[in-house]
Scaffold this motif. Structure first.
Motif, PDB file in Angstrom:
ATOM      1  N   GLY A  11       3.722   3.741  -8.357  1.00 23.65           N
ATOM      2  CA  GLY A  11       2.543   3.859  -9.196  1.00 23.65           C
ATOM      3  C   GLY A  11       2.054   5.274  -9.144  1.00 23.65           C
ATOM      4  N   LYS A  12       1.156   5.605 -10.049  1.00 32.23           N
ATOM      5  CA  LYS A  12       0.639   6.965 -10.080  1.00 32.23           C
ATOM      6  C   LYS A  12      -0.127   7.262  -8.788  1.00 32.23           C
ATOM      7  N   PRO A  13      -0.258   8.548  -8.465  1.00 32.32           N
ATOM      8  CA  PRO A  13      -1.089   8.908  -7.312  1.00 32.32           C
ATOM      9  C   PRO A  13      -2.471   8.277  -7.469  1.00 32.32           C
ATOM     10  N   ASN A  14      -3.021   7.786  -6.368  1.00 34.32           N
ATOM     11  CA  ASN A  14      -4.357   7.196  -6.362  1.00 34.32           C
ATOM     12  C   ASN A  14      -4.449   5.783  -6.922  1.00 34.32           C
ATOM     13  N   ALA A  15      -3.313   5.198  -7.297  1.00 35.52           N
ATOM     14  CA  ALA A  15      -3.354   3.824  -7.817  1.00 35.52           C
ATOM     15  C   ALA A  15      -3.806   2.853  -6.731  1.00 35.52           C
ATOM     16  N   GLY A  16      -3.575   3.243  -5.446  1.00 32.82           N
ATOM     17  CA  GLY A  16      -3.980   2.363  -4.354  1.00 32.82           C
ATOM     18  C   GLY A  16      -2.787   1.818  -3.574  1.00 32.82           C
ATOM     19  N   LYS A  17      -1.649   2.489  -3.660  1.00 28.78           N
ATOM     20  CA  LYS A  17      -0.429   2.008  -3.011  1.00 28.78           C
ATOM     21  C   LYS A  17      -0.587   1.926  -1.488  1.00 28.78           C
ATOM     22  N   SER A  18      -1.103   2.991  -0.908  1.00 28.38           N
ATOM     23  CA  SER A  18      -1.245   2.990   0.555  1.00 28.38           C
ATOM     24  C   SER A  18      -2.274   1.958   1.007  1.00 28.38           C
ATOM     25  N   THR A  19      -3.352   1.832   0.236  1.00 30.50           N
ATOM     26  CA  THR A  19      -4.385   0.844   0.582  1.00 30.50           C
ATOM     27  C   THR A  19      -3.793  -0.562   0.556  1.00 30.50           C
ATOM     28  N   LEU A  20      -2.975  -0.835  -0.444  1.00 33.22           N
ATOM     29  CA  LEU A  20      -2.349  -2.156  -0.545  1.00 33.22           C
ATOM     30  C   LEU A  20      -1.392  -2.388   0.619  1.00 33.22           C
ATOM     31  N   ILE A  31      -1.003   6.541   5.297  1.00 28.96           N
ATOM     32  CA  ILE A  31      -2.174   7.385   5.172  1.00 28.96           C
ATOM     33  C   ILE A  31      -2.889   7.052   3.853  1.00 28.96           C
ATOM     34  N   VAL A  32      -4.183   6.805   3.930  1.00 28.31           N
ATOM     35  CA  VAL A  32      -4.962   6.505   2.732  1.00 28.31           C
ATOM     36  C   VAL A  32      -5.876   7.677   2.490  1.00 28.31           C
ATOM     37  N   SER A  33      -5.833   8.188   1.301  1.00 30.41           N
ATOM     38  CA  SER A  33      -6.615   9.386   1.065  1.00 30.41           C
ATOM     39  C   SER A  33      -7.087   9.399  -0.371  1.00 30.41           C
ATOM     40  N   PRO A  34      -8.305   9.890  -0.617  1.00 32.27           N
ATOM     41  CA  PRO A  34      -8.732  10.013  -2.009  1.00 32.27           C
ATOM     42  C   PRO A  34      -7.988  11.127  -2.728  1.00 32.27           C
ATOM     43  N   LYS A  35      -7.211  11.928  -2.011  1.00 33.69           N
ATOM     44  CA  LYS A  35      -6.429  12.984  -2.664  1.00 33.69           C
ATOM     45  C   LYS A  35      -5.015  12.477  -2.934  1.00 33.69           C
ATOM     46  N   ILE A 119      -2.309  -4.980 -11.502  1.00 35.35           N
ATOM     47  CA  ILE A 119      -3.423  -4.115 -11.883  1.00 35.35           C
ATOM     48  C   ILE A 119      -4.452  -4.171 -10.754  1.00 35.35           C
ATOM     49  N   ASN A 120      -4.682  -3.003 -10.178  1.00 38.02           N
ATOM     50  CA  ASN A 120      -5.499  -2.897  -8.960  1.00 38.02           C
ATOM     51  C   ASN A 120      -6.933  -2.457  -9.283  1.00 38.02           C
ATOM     52  N   LYS A 121      -7.775  -2.513  -8.282  1.00 38.61           N
ATOM     53  CA  LYS A 121      -9.182  -2.078  -8.341  1.00 38.61           C
ATOM     54  C   LYS A 121     -10.002  -2.959  -9.281  1.00 38.61           C
ATOM     55  N   ILE A 122      -9.670  -4.264  -9.327  1.00 36.62           N
ATOM     56  CA  ILE A 122     -10.434  -5.135 -10.227  1.00 36.62           C
ATOM     57  C   ILE A 122     -11.870  -5.298  -9.754  1.00 36.62           C
ATOM     58  N   ASP A 123     -12.146  -4.896  -8.496  1.00 35.76           N
ATOM     59  CA  ASP A 123     -13.542  -4.920  -8.052  1.00 35.76           C
ATOM     60  C   ASP A 123     -14.372  -3.882  -8.802  1.00 35.76           C
ATOM     61  N   LEU A 124     -13.716  -2.950  -9.479  1.00 38.91           N
ATOM     62  CA  LEU A 124     -14.445  -1.886 -10.176  1.00 38.91           C
ATOM     63  C   LEU A 124     -14.524  -2.095 -11.686  1.00 38.91           C
ATOM     64  N   ILE A 125     -13.879  -3.158 -12.214  1.00 35.18           N
ATOM     65  CA  ILE A 125     -13.919  -3.325 -13.667  1.00 35.18           C
ATOM     66  C   ILE A 125     -14.617  -4.630 -14.049  1.00 35.18           C
ATOM     67  N   ILE A 143      -5.441  -7.591  -8.883  1.00 39.96           N
ATOM     68  CA  ILE A 143      -5.770  -7.554  -7.454  1.00 39.96           C
ATOM     69  C   ILE A 143      -6.813  -6.482  -7.129  1.00 39.96           C
ATOM     70  N   SER A 144      -7.352  -6.593  -5.933  1.00 39.63           N
ATOM     71  CA  SER A 144      -8.112  -5.488  -5.351  1.00 39.63           C
ATOM     72  C   SER A 144      -7.543  -5.250  -3.957  1.00 39.63           C
ATOM     73  N   ALA A 145      -6.909  -4.109  -3.797  1.00 43.99           N
ATOM     74  CA  ALA A 145      -6.336  -3.794  -2.486  1.00 43.99           C
ATOM     75  C   ALA A 145      -7.451  -3.630  -1.459  1.00 43.99           C
ATOM     76  N   THR A 146      -8.621  -3.199  -1.897  1.00 40.44           N
ATOM     77  CA  THR A 146      -9.736  -2.966  -0.981  1.00 40.44           C
ATOM     78  C   THR A 146     -10.356  -4.278  -0.494  1.00 40.44           C
ATOM     79  N   THR A 147     -10.634  -5.204  -1.418  1.00 33.43           N
ATOM     80  CA  THR A 147     -11.278  -6.452  -0.987  1.00 33.43           C
ATOM     81  C   THR A 147     -10.239  -7.519  -0.622  1.00 33.43           C
TER      82      THR A 147
HETATM   83  P1  GDP Z   1      -2.117   5.988  -3.415  1.00 32.48           P
HETATM   84  O1  GDP Z   1      -2.130   7.452  -3.777  1.00 32.48           O
HETATM   85  O2  GDP Z   1      -1.563   5.171  -4.548  1.00 32.48           O
HETATM   86  O3  GDP Z   1      -1.451   5.679  -2.105  1.00 32.48           O
HETATM   87  O4  GDP Z   1      -3.658   5.566  -3.311  1.00 32.48           O
HETATM   88  P2  GDP Z   1      -4.558   5.286  -2.013  1.00 32.48           P
HETATM   89  O5  GDP Z   1      -4.208   3.975  -1.404  1.00 32.48           O
HETATM   90  O6  GDP Z   1      -4.563   6.480  -1.146  1.00 32.48           O
HETATM   91  O7  GDP Z   1      -5.973   5.057  -2.720  1.00 32.48           O
HETATM   92  C1  GDP Z   1      -6.599   6.041  -3.527  1.00 32.48           C
HETATM   93  C2  GDP Z   1      -8.102   5.793  -3.567  1.00 32.48           C
HETATM   94  O8  GDP Z   1      -8.407   4.576  -4.256  1.00 32.48           O
HETATM   95  C3  GDP Z   1      -8.697   5.655  -2.180  1.00 32.48           C
HETATM   96  O9  GDP Z   1      -9.965   6.285  -2.187  1.00 32.48           O
HETATM   97  C4  GDP Z   1      -8.843   4.133  -2.004  1.00 32.48           C
HETATM   98  O10 GDP Z   1      -9.894   3.785  -1.131  1.00 32.48           O
HETATM   99  C5  GDP Z   1      -9.166   3.698  -3.420  1.00 32.48           C
HETATM  100  N1  GDP Z   1      -8.750   2.296  -3.705  1.00 32.48           N
HETATM  101  C6  GDP Z   1      -7.507   1.770  -3.552  1.00 32.48           C
HETATM  102  N2  GDP Z   1      -7.484   0.461  -3.923  1.00 32.48           N
HETATM  103  C7  GDP Z   1      -8.738   0.147  -4.301  1.00 32.48           C
HETATM  104  C8  GDP Z   1      -9.372  -1.084  -4.788  1.00 32.48           C
HETATM  105  O11 GDP Z   1      -8.778  -2.139  -4.951  1.00 32.48           O
HETATM  106  N3  GDP Z   1     -10.701  -0.991  -5.091  1.00 32.48           N
HETATM  107  C9  GDP Z   1     -11.411   0.160  -4.939  1.00 32.48           C
HETATM  108  N4  GDP Z   1     -12.708   0.121  -5.251  1.00 32.48           N
HETATM  109  N5  GDP Z   1     -10.858   1.319  -4.482  1.00 32.48           N
HETATM  110  C10 GDP Z   1      -9.543   1.310  -4.170  1.00 32.48           C
END
Ligand code: GDP
Ligand code: MG
Length: 293
Positions: A11-20, A31-35, A119-125, A143-147
């Motif tokens: 997935g694209k950078p920041n999609a939430g791969k590491s969080t999942l 490593i989970v990072s906003p960058k 499709i991730n981050k459904i907690d935000l849409i 899904i929401s990888a966070t919740t």
């Molecule tokens: P990666 O680059 O795909 O590995 O993305 P990361 O896992 O590092 O996540 C990028 C940013 O998105 C981080 O700030 C995460 O906390 C945030 N994030 C990832 N999944 C979710 C989600 O399901 N909901 C919300 N609200 N934020 C998320």
């Protein structure tokens, strides 16, 4: 017969791969990072239930290979795709409809494994946005990888698509990476968090010494940067920044290794390490020519 196989997450950078990945494995591994682009090499997590074992590959994302480091990352991602039994295309739901996988991964090769779109981050849409996406992508999982919402269902679905196979790893294994590797990632992650965007991707962390036979555990780590100016930024006025990084990193490392740690943290300049094959290997990156082809 149980099922077992490899799930590659793209997935694209920041999609939430590491969080999942972290949610699936239940430990802080990747490593989970906003960058974007901060995941080093591929991280293998192993998720075992009563009747299935998932080996999860996190890809570092695919860049235009400008530096040697980026070549390495792209080769890693392609190898992870070629090995997959199932590919999970993870998309950020807040960015609208997902782009086709070939475009996201910038690949021309056809992917043999079945692809699931999540499709991730459904907690935000909103519910309305979700419905619109569902109409366009009736097969997609939400899904929401966070919740954690939807993640169990997604995993069961992936499980049904894995080949029948005995487990490939012992069932208490969560990764095939070493403790040293995770410790260096935790330190590097902390440095990236505290640097904002001042030194993007120029920081490598090397563990020079790791003595577990004593308490506190003694760890000497070096943060390598490419230029003197970066070293000054990392150290900060009066050494304030590096002390802050050390303090936070030590807490993370203590939580990970489960005992008190003395973290002896240094900053060194290794000019242009990202273009230097020898340095990349030393820091644990696998180069193209090192891979079996
Ligand atoms: P990666 O680059 O795909 O590995 O993305 P990361 O896992 O590092 O996540 C990028 C940013 O998105 C981080 O700030 C995460 O906390 C945030 N994030 C990832 N999944 C979710 C989600 O399901 N909901 C919300 N609200 N934020 C998320
Ligand atoms: Mg990542």
């Amino acid at each position: 017969m149980p099922r077992a196989g490899i799930l590659t997450v793209v997935g694209k950078p920041n999609a939430g791969k590491s969080t999942l990945l972290n949610r699936i494995i239940g430990e802080k591994l990747s490593i989970v990072s906003p960058k974007p682009q901060s995941t080093r090499d591929r991280i293998v997590g192993i998720h075992t239930t009563a009747d299935m074992q998932l080996i999860v590959l996190d890809t570092p994302g695919l860049l235009n290979p400008r530096y040697e480091l980026q070549h390495v990352m792209q080769a890693t991602a392609l190898a992870a795709l070629a090995e997959a039994d199932v590919v999970l295309h993870l998309a950020d739901g807040t960015e609208g409809p997902p782009r086709p996988l070939a475009e996201v991964a910038r690949i021309k090769e056809t992917i043999r494994a079945p692809v699931i779109v999540a499709i991730n981050k459904i907690d935000l849409i909103s519910e309305g946005q979700r419905e619109a996406l569902r109409e366009q992508f009736p097969e997609a999982r939400f899904i929401s990888a966070t919740t954690g919402q939807g993640v169990e269902e997604l995993l069961s679905h992936v499980g049904t698509m894995l080949p029948e196979s005995p487990f490939l790893y012992p069932d208490d294994e969560i990764s095939d990476q070493t403790v040293r590797f995770f410790v260096s990632e935790l330190i590097r992650e902390t440095a990236l968090e505290q640097l904002e965007d001042e030194i993007p991707y120029s920081v490598a962390c090397e563990i020079e010494e790791f003595r577990e036979s004593q308490l506190p555990v003694y760890i000497r780590a070096v943060l390598h940067v490419e230029r003197d100016s970066q070293k000054r930024i990392l150290i900060g006025a009066g050494g304030g920044r590096i002390r802050g990084i050390g303090r936070v990193a030590r807490q993370k490392v203590e939580a990970f290794v489960g005992s008190p740690v003395y973290l002896d943290l240094w900053v060194k300049v290794l000019p242009n390490w990202r273009r230097n094959a020898h340095a990349l290997r030393r820091f644990g990156y696998k180069l193209r020519e090192d891979r079996p082809s």
